[in-house]
Design an enzyme around this catalytic site. Sequence first.
Site, mmCIF file in Angstrom:
data_model
loop_
_atom_site.group_PDB
_atom_site.id
_atom_site.type_symbol
_atom_site.label_atom_id
_atom_site.label_comp_id
_atom_site.label_asym_id
_atom_site.label_seq_id
_atom_site.Cartn_x
_atom_site.Cartn_y
_atom_site.Cartn_z
ATOM 1 C CD GLU A 94 3.862 64.751 6.228
ATOM 2 O OE1 GLU A 94 4.431 65.857 6.180
ATOM 3 O OE2 GLU A 94 2.700 64.555 5.869
ATOM 4 C CB CYS A 107 -0.717 57.709 9.343
ATOM 5 S SG CYS A 107 -0.614 58.108 7.595
ATOM 6 C CB CYS A 114 4.620 60.979 -3.810
ATOM 7 S SG CYS A 114 3.496 59.796 -4.564
ATOM 8 C CB CYS A 118 -2.764 62.684 -6.416
ATOM 9 S SG CYS A 118 -2.753 60.898 -6.600
ATOM 10 C CB CYS A 121 -1.645 64.655 -3.081
ATOM 11 S SG CYS A 121 -0.664 63.897 -1.793
ATOM 12 C CB CYS A 335 -1.242 62.945 2.083
ATOM 13 S SG CYS A 335 -0.064 61.860 1.411
HETATM 14 N N1 SAH Z 1 -0.146 57.019 -2.289
HETATM 15 C C1 SAH Z 1 -1.138 56.370 -1.518
HETATM 16 C C2 SAH Z 1 -1.113 56.715 -0.039
HETATM 17 C C3 SAH Z 1 -0.918 58.134 0.379
HETATM 18 S S1 SAH Z 1 -2.258 59.262 0.402
HETATM 19 C C4 SAH Z 1 -2.516 56.611 -2.106
HETATM 20 O O1 SAH Z 1 -2.619 57.350 -3.064
HETATM 21 O O2 SAH Z 1 -3.462 55.991 -1.650
HETATM 22 C C5 SAH Z 1 -3.502 58.751 1.508
HETATM 23 C C6 SAH Z 1 -4.893 59.202 1.086
HETATM 24 O O3 SAH Z 1 -5.080 60.619 1.274
HETATM 25 C C7 SAH Z 1 -5.189 58.954 -0.376
HETATM 26 O O4 SAH Z 1 -6.502 58.492 -0.539
HETATM 27 C C8 SAH Z 1 -5.017 60.333 -0.984
HETATM 28 O O5 SAH Z 1 -5.643 60.409 -2.232
HETATM 29 C C9 SAH Z 1 -5.614 61.186 0.098
HETATM 30 N N2 SAH Z 1 -5.219 62.607 0.055
HETATM 31 C C10 SAH Z 1 -4.024 63.157 -0.213
HETATM 32 N N3 SAH Z 1 -4.063 64.499 -0.129
HETATM 33 C C11 SAH Z 1 -5.335 64.812 0.214
HETATM 34 C C12 SAH Z 1 -6.005 66.029 0.440
HETATM 35 N N4 SAH Z 1 -5.386 67.205 0.326
HETATM 36 N N5 SAH Z 1 -7.313 65.978 0.780
HETATM 37 C C13 SAH Z 1 -7.951 64.777 0.895
HETATM 38 N N6 SAH Z 1 -7.372 63.604 0.681
HETATM 39 C C14 SAH Z 1 -6.065 63.601 0.338
#
Ligand code: SAH
Length: 353
Positions: A94, A107, A114, A118, A121, A335
């Site tokens: 996406e 983006c 991944c 996290c 996420c 994300c």
């Molecule tokens: N892997 C990279 C880039 C992808 S995520 C990273 O970790 O930075 C892009 C951003 O969105 C990151 O800061 C991630 O922690 C945040 N993110 C992902 N899912 C989220 C969610 N459900 N709510 C808020 N932020 C989120």
Amino acid sequence: MSRLIDIKSLDLDELNEFILSMNEKKFRSSQIYTWLHQKGVHSFLEMTNLSKELINKLSETCSIVKVEQLDCLSSKEDGTKKFLFELEDDQVVESVLMSYKYGNSVCISSQVGCKMGCKFCASTIGGLVRNLKPSEMLEQIYAIEKFSGEKISNIVVMGTGEPFDNYDNLMKFIKIINSKEGRNIGQRNITVSTCGIVPRIYDFADANTDVNLAISLHAAGDDVREKLMSIVHQFTYEELMASCKYYTKTTNRRITFEYSLVKGINDSKDDAYLLTRKLKGLLCHVNLIPMNNVEGRPFEKSDEETIKNFKRILESKKITTTIRRALGQEVDAACGQLRRSYTNKSNNESKRT
Ligand code: SAH
């Protein structure tokens, strides 16, 4: 996967070398590069200034990677568009198109799935499937530009995947998208976001580009960070901060720290004050992100008042802080959410049949 050369992933130097190895004149590589990266053709037959012979040779040895648009969802609120693309091995990624006053930003995803784990996420739920090739990162931008008719001025590598877990392909992608003979998107208009893979932060500092670095911090220390992110088991907070200091000293560039505010986990006044102490003296900026709820995950976004107070505390200690505009809520723009809802849907459909 095909054994053909993925010609769109070659930078101009590599393409020169390849063309010379076929006993062709060097200027041919600039012609081909323009067709691929400026005109966006997907067949060698369309490269009308090449000889028939060269077209035949290229068709036999190379492939031109393409992504297929499966869906495009538009947010009525803010015009954000979320795209789903199918890759040649049927995997799905996406990308998001956002319009700002200063221009259009895309983006992109850097991996299929991944493995960073996290806990809030959606991208990490099914694990890592594979890395994206430079051509597949480029194609997300080219396809959006073609479909929307909009010129893209900015790129953020913040979609699905951990770009620093696919470092070489990421750097090649940046080199190509930034090249004058390609789309010529300025390094200052590109941002890469990492969850904090420390050795790659050092590499990125040493690469000394003007590309912006964003780091997903989400906490002011290991104990709180551990509740949200698995990467703490590989690199401690102190190790991460040491790499950040090295980065700002080497490049003299500001780091953006992303901090997603989660109710009752990392959003107290103490968390905010601790963060100001941790970031003291570091060339940085904090971007507060209201947590986006993901199905099946226990985290909730902080109240608006809490978010504003958090910002006030950081600013009282002279840390520039912004609150990220919540773009594209109704199109699952956080994300990995759209890819996740798509794969869930197709799994359910195949279960039914
Ligand atoms: N892997 C990279 C880039 C992808 S995520 C990273 O970790 O930075 C892009 C951003 O969105 C990151 O800061 C991630 O922690 C945040 N993110 C992902 N899912 C989220 C969610 N459900 N709510 C808020 N932020 C989120």
